[in-house]
Design a protein around this motif. Sequence first.
Motif, PDB file in Angstrom:
ATOM      1  N   SER A 146       0.837  -1.200   0.000  1.00 33.44           N
ATOM      2  CA  SER A 146       0.000   0.000   0.000  1.00 33.44           C
ATOM      3  C   SER A 146       0.876   1.255   0.000  1.00 33.44           C
ATOM      4  O   SER A 146       1.975   1.273   0.563  1.00 33.44           O
ATOM      5  CB  SER A 146      -0.907   0.000   1.232  1.00 33.44           C
ATOM      6  N   ARG A 147       0.382   2.308  -0.624  1.00 33.90           N
ATOM      7  CA  ARG A 147       1.127   3.565  -0.664  1.00 33.90           C
ATOM      8  C   ARG A 147       0.573   4.601   0.308  1.00 33.90           C
ATOM      9  O   ARG A 147       1.019   5.736   0.331  1.00 33.90           O
ATOM     10  CB  ARG A 147       1.103   4.130  -2.092  1.00 33.90           C
ATOM     11  N   ALA A 148      -0.399   4.174   1.090  1.00 38.21           N
ATOM     12  CA  ALA A 148      -1.029   5.107   2.033  1.00 38.21           C
ATOM     13  C   ALA A 148      -0.504   4.870   3.448  1.00 38.21           C
ATOM     14  O   ALA A 148      -0.019   3.785   3.793  1.00 38.21           O
ATOM     15  CB  ALA A 148      -2.537   4.922   2.001  1.00 38.21           C
ATOM     16  N   ASN A 149      -0.594   5.900   4.260  1.00 39.59           N
ATOM     17  CA  ASN A 149      -0.318   5.749   5.694  1.00 39.59           C
ATOM     18  C   ASN A 149      -1.517   5.028   6.305  1.00 39.59           C
ATOM     19  O   ASN A 149      -2.651   5.515   6.214  1.00 39.59           O
ATOM     20  CB  ASN A 149      -0.128   7.112   6.350  1.00 39.59           C
ATOM     21  N   SER A 150      -1.272   3.893   6.927  1.00 38.17           N
ATOM     22  CA  SER A 150      -2.375   3.001   7.305  1.00 38.17           C
ATOM     23  C   SER A 150      -2.615   2.970   8.804  1.00 38.17           C
ATOM     24  O   SER A 150      -1.682   3.079   9.612  1.00 38.17           O
ATOM     25  CB  SER A 150      -2.089   1.577   6.813  1.00 38.17           C
ATOM     26  N   VAL A 151      -3.880   2.776   9.151  1.00 43.05           N
ATOM     27  CA  VAL A 151      -4.294   2.515  10.531  1.00 43.05           C
ATOM     28  C   VAL A 151      -4.968   1.138  10.521  1.00 43.05           C
ATOM     29  O   VAL A 151      -5.980   0.931   9.844  1.00 43.05           O
ATOM     30  CB  VAL A 151      -5.259   3.585  11.058  1.00 43.05           C
ATOM     31  N   ILE A 152      -4.386   0.199  11.272  1.00 43.42           N
ATOM     32  CA  ILE A 152      -4.885  -1.187  11.270  1.00 43.42           C
ATOM     33  C   ILE A 152      -5.346  -1.534  12.684  1.00 43.42           C
ATOM     34  O   ILE A 152      -4.560  -1.429  13.644  1.00 43.42           O
ATOM     35  CB  ILE A 152      -3.785  -2.170  10.823  1.00 43.42           C
ATOM     36  N   VAL A 153      -6.582  -1.945  12.800  1.00 41.68           N
ATOM     37  CA  VAL A 153      -7.147  -2.325  14.095  1.00 41.68           C
ATOM     38  C   VAL A 153      -7.714  -3.740  13.958  1.00 41.68           C
ATOM     39  O   VAL A 153      -8.693  -3.968  13.227  1.00 41.68           O
ATOM     40  CB  VAL A 153      -8.240  -1.339  14.540  1.00 41.68           C
TER      41      VAL A 153
END
Length: 269
Positions: free
Chosen positions: A158-165
């Motif tokens: 992915s090229r996005a800044n990610s938030v994974i919960v």
Amino acid sequence: MSFIRRRPGRDGLEHDLRRNRPEPREDFVRGLEARISADAPARRGSRARFGLAGALAAALLVVVGAFGGVGYAASSVSHAAHTVAAVFTFSPHKVGSVSAAADQYGHVTLCHNGHEISVSKSAVATHLAQGDTLGPCPVFAPPVHGTAANDSLDLSKSRANSVIVDTKGNNTIKTNSRSNRVTTGSGNDVIETGRGTNLVKTGSGNDTINSHGKDTIFAGAGNDTINVRNGKTDFVNCGSGRDIVIADPANLDFVSNSCEVVRRAKLKG
């Protein structure tokens, strides 16, 4: 009626004294007059000269004071302008490193609750322990939520800044080389971070974390294995349980005393 009696002959004696009092010679009087007349302009000129000298001295002091004050003010304004320019042209350092400007001022840029702050180097560890991250605050994509099952979430490309919960199940999570935030729960999770900047918070399971970025890790309860030996700056805080941390030398990685076993690489040189 007069009660004061004059002594006989007193008026006559006074008259005789006045009449026979000594008089200065005429040539002496004329000489004195001429001397007084000659001295008067000189004295007035002397007084004028003294007055003029005093006025000039006062004016000179005012001018010097004015120029001194202007010079001092100009110097102060110049110094303030250079200071402001230095502050506002200060470019944030790259994540995990400190620029020459940061070294000069002894401050490091952190992201604190979504806001960028600048703190001294000695305060960095304390801020990281509170959940702050190194570098400027990133802009994140919408959060990615796991399911109640055992999930495999691969965001490494992915090229996005990610938030994974993903707080349920035993999950496998991979992040990319951007800025990421990962939160897990009570399962036994395996997390592999990319080469970016990652904030990882795990739950009460026995978790395995392999770090490849500049990471801030808060391990929860459980027997966790955390590998941050990646040649980058990392911060590790362990929870209860028996935790093993494989780290770089202390000049790179900060590992909390809450971690039971710490295996550091030898400092080169």
